[in-house]
Motif scaffolding. Structure first.
Motif, mmCIF file in Angstrom:
data_model
loop_
_atom_site.group_PDB
_atom_site.id
_atom_site.type_symbol
_atom_site.label_atom_id
_atom_site.label_comp_id
_atom_site.label_asym_id
_atom_site.label_seq_id
_atom_site.Cartn_x
_atom_site.Cartn_y
_atom_site.Cartn_z
ATOM 1 N N ASP A 44 -29.252 -48.132 -6.247
ATOM 2 C CA ASP A 44 -29.085 -47.403 -4.984
ATOM 3 C C ASP A 44 -28.161 -46.015 -5.259
ATOM 4 N N PHE A 45 -28.582 -44.930 -5.455
ATOM 5 C CA PHE A 45 -28.233 -43.662 -5.685
ATOM 6 C C PHE A 45 -26.717 -43.365 -4.761
ATOM 7 N N ILE A 46 -27.123 -43.482 -3.490
ATOM 8 C CA ILE A 46 -25.998 -43.305 -2.322
ATOM 9 C C ILE A 46 -24.710 -44.296 -2.587
ATOM 10 N N SER A 47 -25.177 -45.429 -2.772
ATOM 11 C CA SER A 47 -24.152 -46.250 -2.860
ATOM 12 C C SER A 47 -23.429 -46.436 -4.438
ATOM 13 N N ASN A 48 -24.153 -45.865 -5.210
ATOM 14 C CA ASN A 48 -23.805 -46.054 -6.750
ATOM 15 C C ASN A 48 -23.749 -47.766 -7.134
ATOM 16 N N ASP A 49 -24.707 -48.354 -6.816
ATOM 17 C CA ASP A 49 -24.629 -49.769 -7.196
ATOM 18 C C ASP A 49 -25.961 -50.376 -7.171
ATOM 19 N N VAL A 50 -25.883 -51.532 -7.974
ATOM 20 C CA VAL A 50 -27.193 -52.305 -8.071
ATOM 21 C C VAL A 50 -27.274 -53.058 -6.765
ATOM 22 N N THR A 51 -28.507 -52.841 -5.929
ATOM 23 C CA THR A 51 -28.588 -53.571 -4.569
ATOM 24 C C THR A 51 -29.570 -54.543 -4.588
ATOM 25 N N ALA A 52 -30.482 -54.759 -5.687
ATOM 26 C CA ALA A 52 -31.341 -55.930 -5.702
ATOM 27 C C ALA A 52 -31.868 -56.305 -6.906
ATOM 28 N N VAL A 53 -32.266 -57.655 -7.300
ATOM 29 C CA VAL A 53 -32.747 -58.162 -8.387
ATOM 30 C C VAL A 53 -33.739 -59.030 -7.880
ATOM 31 N N ASN A 54 -35.036 -58.815 -8.618
ATOM 32 C CA ASN A 54 -36.159 -59.512 -8.235
ATOM 33 C C ASN A 54 -36.901 -60.070 -9.544
ATOM 34 N N LEU A 55 -37.141 -61.345 -9.406
ATOM 35 C CA LEU A 55 -38.200 -62.026 -10.434
ATOM 36 C C LEU A 55 -39.485 -62.650 -9.839
ATOM 37 N N THR A 56 -40.586 -62.338 -10.330
ATOM 38 C CA THR A 56 -41.840 -62.645 -9.645
ATOM 39 C C THR A 56 -42.801 -63.222 -10.757
ATOM 40 N N VAL A 57 -43.714 -63.992 -10.225
ATOM 41 C CA VAL A 57 -44.717 -64.677 -11.041
ATOM 42 C C VAL A 57 -46.159 -64.091 -10.584
ATOM 43 N N PRO A 58 -46.832 -63.284 -10.841
ATOM 44 C CA PRO A 58 -48.151 -62.626 -10.215
ATOM 45 C C PRO A 58 -49.127 -63.456 -10.859
ATOM 46 N N VAL A 59 -50.395 -63.730 -10.188
ATOM 47 C CA VAL A 59 -51.407 -64.252 -10.674
ATOM 48 C C VAL A 59 -52.435 -63.442 -9.979
ATOM 49 N N THR A 60 -53.442 -62.782 -10.967
ATOM 50 C CA THR A 60 -54.491 -61.955 -10.529
ATOM 51 C C THR A 60 -55.911 -62.765 -10.891
ATOM 52 N N LEU A 61 -56.893 -62.610 -9.851
ATOM 53 C CA LEU A 61 -58.249 -63.158 -10.201
ATOM 54 C C LEU A 61 -59.031 -61.902 -10.005
ATOM 55 N N ARG A 62 -59.995 -61.436 -11.105
ATOM 56 C CA ARG A 62 -60.694 -60.456 -10.829
ATOM 57 C C ARG A 62 -62.029 -60.945 -10.575
ATOM 58 N N LEU A 63 -62.632 -60.343 -9.383
ATOM 59 C CA LEU A 63 -63.753 -60.935 -8.771
ATOM 60 C C LEU A 63 -65.042 -59.777 -9.268
ATOM 61 N N SER A 64 -64.392 -58.785 -9.960
ATOM 62 C CA SER A 64 -65.472 -57.989 -10.700
ATOM 63 C C SER A 64 -64.713 -56.950 -11.509
ATOM 64 N N ASP A 65 -65.513 -55.795 -11.954
ATOM 65 C CA ASP A 65 -64.835 -54.778 -12.567
ATOM 66 C C ASP A 65 -64.277 -53.921 -11.785
ATOM 67 N N VAL A 66 -64.244 -53.870 -10.577
ATOM 68 C CA VAL A 66 -63.485 -53.071 -9.643
ATOM 69 C C VAL A 66 -62.739 -53.820 -8.557
ATOM 70 N N VAL A 67 -62.888 -55.103 -8.377
ATOM 71 C CA VAL A 67 -62.011 -55.674 -7.259
ATOM 72 C C VAL A 67 -61.327 -56.799 -7.991
ATOM 73 N N ARG A 68 -60.107 -56.689 -7.325
ATOM 74 C CA ARG A 68 -59.317 -57.946 -7.883
ATOM 75 C C ARG A 68 -58.435 -58.554 -6.597
ATOM 76 N N ILE A 69 -58.142 -59.781 -6.702
ATOM 77 C CA ILE A 69 -56.977 -60.646 -5.643
ATOM 78 C C ILE A 69 -55.642 -60.926 -6.674
ATOM 79 N N ASN A 70 -54.763 -60.516 -5.916
ATOM 80 C CA ASN A 70 -53.458 -60.817 -6.515
ATOM 81 C C ASN A 70 -52.522 -61.727 -5.425
ATOM 82 N N VAL A 71 -51.847 -62.597 -6.020
ATOM 83 C CA VAL A 71 -50.931 -63.570 -5.280
ATOM 84 C C VAL A 71 -49.776 -63.660 -6.170
ATOM 85 N N ASN A 72 -48.711 -63.788 -5.553
ATOM 86 C CA ASN A 72 -47.301 -63.826 -6.185
ATOM 87 C C ASN A 72 -46.195 -64.657 -5.536
ATOM 88 N N GLY A 73 -45.582 -65.097 -6.246
ATOM 89 C CA GLY A 73 -44.212 -65.915 -5.661
ATOM 90 C C GLY A 73 -43.155 -65.640 -6.465
#
Length: 158
Positions: free
Chosen positions: A34-63
């Motif tokens: 955050d440039f206003i507070s000059n501090d690290v305000t958040a840390v995030n780790l995620t495992v995304p899973v992607t299922l491609r249904l076709s060449d143009v559509v995909r579903i994404n689920v993450n935790g």
């Protein structure tokens, strides 16, 4: 409304490549400065899973897991989304439901599910701009419009 200015660099490592009908798995992480507070305000780790249904559509689920340093709280995070792109991959319409859970010490408005919908413009493979409208996740029940840009750094050929 209030304005804020922050940068959130992200890394992503693909563990299993996706294909049509075959899920892909990755690990991502972010650190928000955050440039206003000059501090690290958040840390995030995620495992995304992607299922491609076709060449143009995909579903994404993450935790994942998030540390909100501003509130000194940790959360489990989740998301469910869909992407629909043009065959040339220049435009993508994306919609997502997401949230944070597992911290009962916060007001219920902080853990209610959120949504966003957006349009991605990707004129070249390594770079894109996202225009996103949605409900923010920080709990004050405000709608936000976000403009984001992504630069991809592909692995070097060996």
């Amino acid at each position: 409304g209030a304005w804020d200015s922050a940068a959130t660099p992200k890394f992503k490592v693909n563990l299993v490549s996706s294909a049509i009908g075959k899920p892909g798995v990755a690990v991502t992480g972010t650190v928000t400065y955050d440039f206003i507070s000059n501090d690290v305000t958040a840390v995030n780790l995620t495992v995304p899973v992607t299922l491609r249904l076709s060449d143009v559509v995909r579903i994404n689920v993450n935790g994942g897991w998030m540390l909100d340093r501003s509130a000194d709280r940790q959360y489990l995070t989740y998301g469910l989304g869909v992407d629909w792109r043009t065959p040339d991959n220049v435009w993508t319409l994306t919609a997502e439901l997401f949230g944070q859970a597992a911290n009962t010490a916060v007001p219920v408005s902080v853990t209610q599910p959120r949504y966003q919908i957006g349009l991605r413009w990707r004129p070249v493979d390594r770079w894109n701009v996202d225009f996103i409208y949605g409900r923010n996740i920080t709990g004050e029940n405000a709608n936000w419009f976000t403009v984001a840009t992504v630069m991809r750094f592909p692995p070097r050929d060996e």
